[in-house]
Design a protein around this motif. Structure first.
Motif, PDB file in Angstrom:
ATOM      1  N   VAL B  22       0.750  -0.787  -0.399  1.00 32.02           N
ATOM      2  CA  VAL B  22      -0.027  -0.037   0.313  1.00 32.02           C
ATOM      3  C   VAL B  22       1.122   1.120   0.121  1.00 32.02           C
ATOM      4  CG1 VAL B  22      -1.845   1.389   0.953  1.00 32.02           C
ATOM      5  CG2 VAL B  22      -1.952  -1.060   0.769  1.00 32.02           C
ATOM      6  N   LYS B  23       1.714   1.324   1.296  1.00 31.67           N
ATOM      7  CA  LYS B  23       2.690   2.541   0.767  1.00 31.67           C
ATOM      8  C   LYS B  23       3.932   3.089  -0.304  1.00 31.67           C
ATOM      9  CE  LYS B  23       5.060   5.320   4.130  1.00 31.67           C
ATOM     10  NZ  LYS B  23       6.061   5.170   5.645  1.00 31.67           N
ATOM     11  N   GLN B  26       0.758   3.825  -2.740  1.00 33.94           N
ATOM     12  CA  GLN B  26       1.120   6.161  -2.261  1.00 33.94           C
ATOM     13  C   GLN B  26       1.740   6.719  -3.206  1.00 33.94           C
ATOM     14  OE1 GLN B  26      -0.500   5.025   1.797  1.00 33.94           O
ATOM     15  NE2 GLN B  26      -2.712   5.993   1.853  1.00 33.94           N
ATOM     16  N   GLN B  27       2.831   6.745  -2.180  1.00 33.48           N
ATOM     17  CA  GLN B  27       4.263   7.785  -3.027  1.00 33.48           C
ATOM     18  C   GLN B  27       4.216   7.190  -4.241  1.00 33.48           C
ATOM     19  OE1 GLN B  27       7.460   4.922  -1.359  1.00 33.48           O
ATOM     20  NE2 GLN B  27       7.288   6.444   0.747  1.00 33.48           N
ATOM     21  N   ILE B  29       1.818   6.818  -6.199  1.00 33.19           N
ATOM     22  CA  ILE B  29       0.076   7.569  -7.330  1.00 33.19           C
ATOM     23  C   ILE B  29      -0.067   9.761  -6.830  1.00 33.19           C
ATOM     24  CG2 ILE B  29      -2.405   7.802  -6.316  1.00 33.19           C
ATOM     25  CD1 ILE B  29      -2.045   4.981  -6.033  1.00 33.19           C
ATOM     26  N   ALA B  30       0.763   9.462  -5.839  1.00 27.44           N
ATOM     27  CA  ALA B  30       1.255  10.869  -5.396  1.00 27.44           C
ATOM     28  C   ALA B  30       1.430  12.059  -5.671  1.00 27.44           C
ATOM     29  CB  ALA B  30       1.356  10.920  -3.504  1.00 27.44           C
ATOM     30  N   TYR B  52      -7.671  -1.796  -4.083  1.00 29.52           N
ATOM     31  CA  TYR B  52      -8.277  -0.241  -4.034  1.00 29.52           C
ATOM     32  C   TYR B  52      -9.150  -0.322  -2.573  1.00 29.52           C
ATOM     33  CZ  TYR B  52     -12.589   1.679  -6.075  1.00 29.52           C
ATOM     34  OH  TYR B  52     -13.498   2.411  -5.601  1.00 29.52           O
ATOM     35  N   LEU B  55      -6.588   1.636  -0.684  1.00 29.82           N
ATOM     36  CA  LEU B  55      -5.890   2.686  -0.846  1.00 29.82           C
ATOM     37  C   LEU B  55      -7.098   4.150  -0.293  1.00 29.82           C
ATOM     38  CD1 LEU B  55      -3.851   1.349  -3.936  1.00 29.82           C
ATOM     39  CD2 LEU B  55      -2.963   2.896  -2.198  1.00 29.82           C
ATOM     40  N   ARG B  56      -7.901   3.342  -1.333  1.00 32.71           N
ATOM     41  CA  ARG B  56      -8.807   4.464  -0.893  1.00 32.71           C
ATOM     42  C   ARG B  56      -9.464   4.562   0.907  1.00 32.71           C
ATOM     43  NH1 ARG B  56     -12.327   6.634  -4.945  1.00 32.71           N
ATOM     44  NH2 ARG B  56     -14.463   5.383  -4.097  1.00 32.71           N
ATOM     45  N   GLN B  58      -7.565   5.402   3.448  1.00 28.86           N
ATOM     46  CA  GLN B  58      -6.678   6.028   3.251  1.00 28.86           C
ATOM     47  C   GLN B  58      -6.440   7.217   2.784  1.00 28.86           C
ATOM     48  OE1 GLN B  58      -2.273   4.113   4.338  1.00 28.86           O
ATOM     49  NE2 GLN B  58      -3.451   2.190   4.487  1.00 28.86           N
ATOM     50  N   THR B  60      -6.508   7.177  -0.555  1.00 29.46           N
ATOM     51  CA  THR B  60      -5.130   8.014  -2.018  1.00 29.46           C
ATOM     52  C   THR B  60      -6.603   8.561  -3.009  1.00 29.46           C
ATOM     53  OG1 THR B  60      -3.914   5.835  -1.036  1.00 29.46           O
ATOM     54  CG2 THR B  60      -4.158   7.287  -3.300  1.00 29.46           C
ATOM     55  N   LEU B  62      -7.694   8.020  -6.360  1.00 24.69           N
ATOM     56  CA  LEU B  62      -7.756   6.636  -7.555  1.00 24.69           C
ATOM     57  C   LEU B  62      -9.469   6.413  -7.914  1.00 24.69           C
ATOM     58  CD1 LEU B  62      -6.308   4.398  -7.206  1.00 24.69           C
ATOM     59  CD2 LEU B  62      -7.167   3.083  -5.554  1.00 24.69           C
TER      60      LEU B  62
END
Lengths: 337, 177
Positions: B22-23, B26-27, B29-30, B52, B55-56, B58, B60, B62
């Motif tokens: 996940v982390k 996230q990096q 995607i950011a 999905y 991530l959602r 948290q 993120t 998407l």
């Protein structure tokens, strides 16, 4: 002893697609599932997949047909195959060349698949028996015998709307006797376990062997339509009126035409289908053909996906068979039809 | 049927692998274009669904829709194996053009599936970027394709199978029979 079904190759997989008789529900369901996968291609920017890249498909049309030829042509193109349209109605066959000579010439053009349309029943069958072993044959309609891809696209359309076949009442109206569409529809519906298939039309347009076709025969359209989930109206060919098999188009419409009033006798969510081209005001009212229950144009669209499925399955089967021969590998490939 | 597994990774271990993805996602995607997830049927769709949801949860950014690919029509073994059974159509309910696509599979083996999936994605449009995320990356690859984000790398040879069960979240490894 009867000859083995020429549709199957030495590996026991489907090599040709000529007739639905002799195929089982698993085979038909695999074609329908594969076609389902192809329907999504219409939503994409590039409406093509690379499956048959480098293959050559020849449309051998010994009988005129714009719709079927176009549908096969588009299906081949969406699979990335090259396609040749060979009009044999006005070609060397009319100059006296025998069918076998024509075949040899086409084989020499390095084609991989022939789509055969012929006015004589059994023509595709004959060609499948005499063609070089690496070539796949699809029957695009032969005489009054069979039109298997039309049968498949009809059951595909029905499955999309109704899901399961087991509780369905399907009514086929009109010229059953001369209709290869009716024969293929009846075969497909029977194999897939449709609840009830009814046929209705004038006695002169009923086949003599209708009793053995696993259908219920009706003479009154009003009676036949009661409780129907699916109504398939067949095209009445003009020559039937010329040779007085039916009295006149007006008379036929009054007795067997699918009018809005008659449609109301079927279930409210009954589907209206027709293989096209429609004779409005003869076998079907224009308002019914264009109405909310009509899926006639969907049939045309789904015809592409269904033909893509048949083409890719049988061509894949023969490729897999020759690959396993070449590799000398004795293990059979899995998951083939 | 494959032989009984030589090694089993339990739910707790596999959950750690999944959460570990996940982390880094996230990096990625950011910093990129608007992101959307596409899972490769069938196992990849389950992993994609897990990611999905995580991530959602948290927050993120998407795409709210998730895509799925059935790569049967893009496989490179058609001429030797024929058409593989098609179960379910591809469905990409968003425009991939200029998106950052998070392409998800369960096990990255030879790399051929991912190659097929990328070919298919480009028939939907031209993405800005594709990030490959897999639960397990094998080491017996045949193409120069590696995951950007892998839950776990398992050293395997072509004679071994890796199965994962989306319901029990259990991964088993054993010899192919």
């Amino acid at each position: 002893m009867s000859l083995p079904d020429p549709q199957f190759n030495a590996a026991g997989t489907l090599q040709h697609f000529i007739d639905l008789q002799g195929l089982d529900a698993d085979t038909l369901t695999r074609i329908l599932d594969t076609a389902e996968g192809f329907t999504g291609i219409n939503d994409r920017k590039i409406k093509q997949v690379p499956l048959l890249r480098g293959k050559t498909v020849a449309n051998l049309f010994f009988e005129n047909s714009t719709r079927t030829r176009t549908a096969f042509e588009l299906a081949a193109k969406r699979l990335s195959a090259d396609i040749l349209n060979i009009d044999l109605v006005t070609s060397s066959t009319s100059k006296g060349e025998s069918l076998l000579d024509t075949l040899r010439v086409l084989e020499s053009l390095q084609c991989d698949m022939f789509i055969v349309r012929h006015a004589d029943s059994g023509a595709a069958h004959f060609i499948a028996r005499h063609v070089a072993p690496h070539i796949n044959i699809i029957n695009g309609g032969d005489g009054q015998h069979s039109h298997p891809t039309q049968g498949m696209l009809d059951v595909f359309t029905i499955r999309r709307h109704k899901g399961d076949f087991s509780n369905l009442c399907v009514v086929i109206i009109g010229d059953i006797k001369h209709s290869r569409v009716a024969r293929s529809d009846i075969a497909a519906l029977t194999i897939l376990g449709a609840g009830e298939v009814r046929v209705v039309g004038p006695k002169t347009l009923m086949p003599s062997d209708v009793e053995s076709m696993n259908v219920k025969v009706f003479s009154s359209l009003d009676t036949a339509l009661k409780g129907a989930d699916v109504i398939i109206s067949l095209r009445l060919q003009k020559e039937r009126m010329k040779n007085a098999t039916v009295p006149s188009s007006g008379e036929f419409y009054r007795t067997y035409g699918l009018s809005p009033q008659r449609l109301a006798l079927a279930k409210p969510d009954a589907l209206v289908m027709h293989p096209g081209p429609t004779n409005r005001g003869v076998e079907i009212a224009g308002s019914v053909a264009d109405g909310a229950q009509s899926v006639i144009l969907e049939q045309v669209t789904y015809g592409i996906a269904v033909r893509m499925a048949v083409m890719s399955i049988i061509m894949g089967n023969s490729d897999a068979m020759s690959a396993s021969r070449i590799s000398n590998n004795t293990t059979t490939t899995d998951a083939q039809l | 049927m494959n032989s009984s597994p030589d090694k089993i990774y339990d739910r707790g271990t596999v959950t750690q692998w999944l959460n570990g993805m996940v982390k880094p996602l996230q990096q990625r995607i950011a910093t990129g274009a608007p992101a959307a997830i596409i899972g490769i049927r069938r196992g990849g769709v389950d992993v994609a669904q897990y990611l999905y949801t995580a991530l959602r949860a948290q927050g993120t950014a998407l795409d709210e829709n998730m895509g799925q690919l059935n790569i049967a029509f893009y496989r490179d073994d058609f001429s030797s194996m024929g058409l593989h059974p098609v179960v379910g159509a591809s469905d990409v309910p968003f425009d991939v053009t200029e998106k950052h696509i998070i392409l998800v599979d369960d096990v990255l083996g030879t790399g051929r599936t991912v190659r097929a999936a990328m070919n298919e994605i480009f028939d939907y449009g031209r993405p800005a970027q594709i990030t490959l995320a897999v639960l397990i990356q094998r080491t017996d690859h045949e193409l120069p394709i590696r995951a950007d984000v892998a839950g776990q790398i398992l050293c395997t040879n072509p004679g071994e199978y890796i199965d994962w069960d989306a319901d029990t979240l259990q991964v088993s490894v054993g010899a192919k029979s």
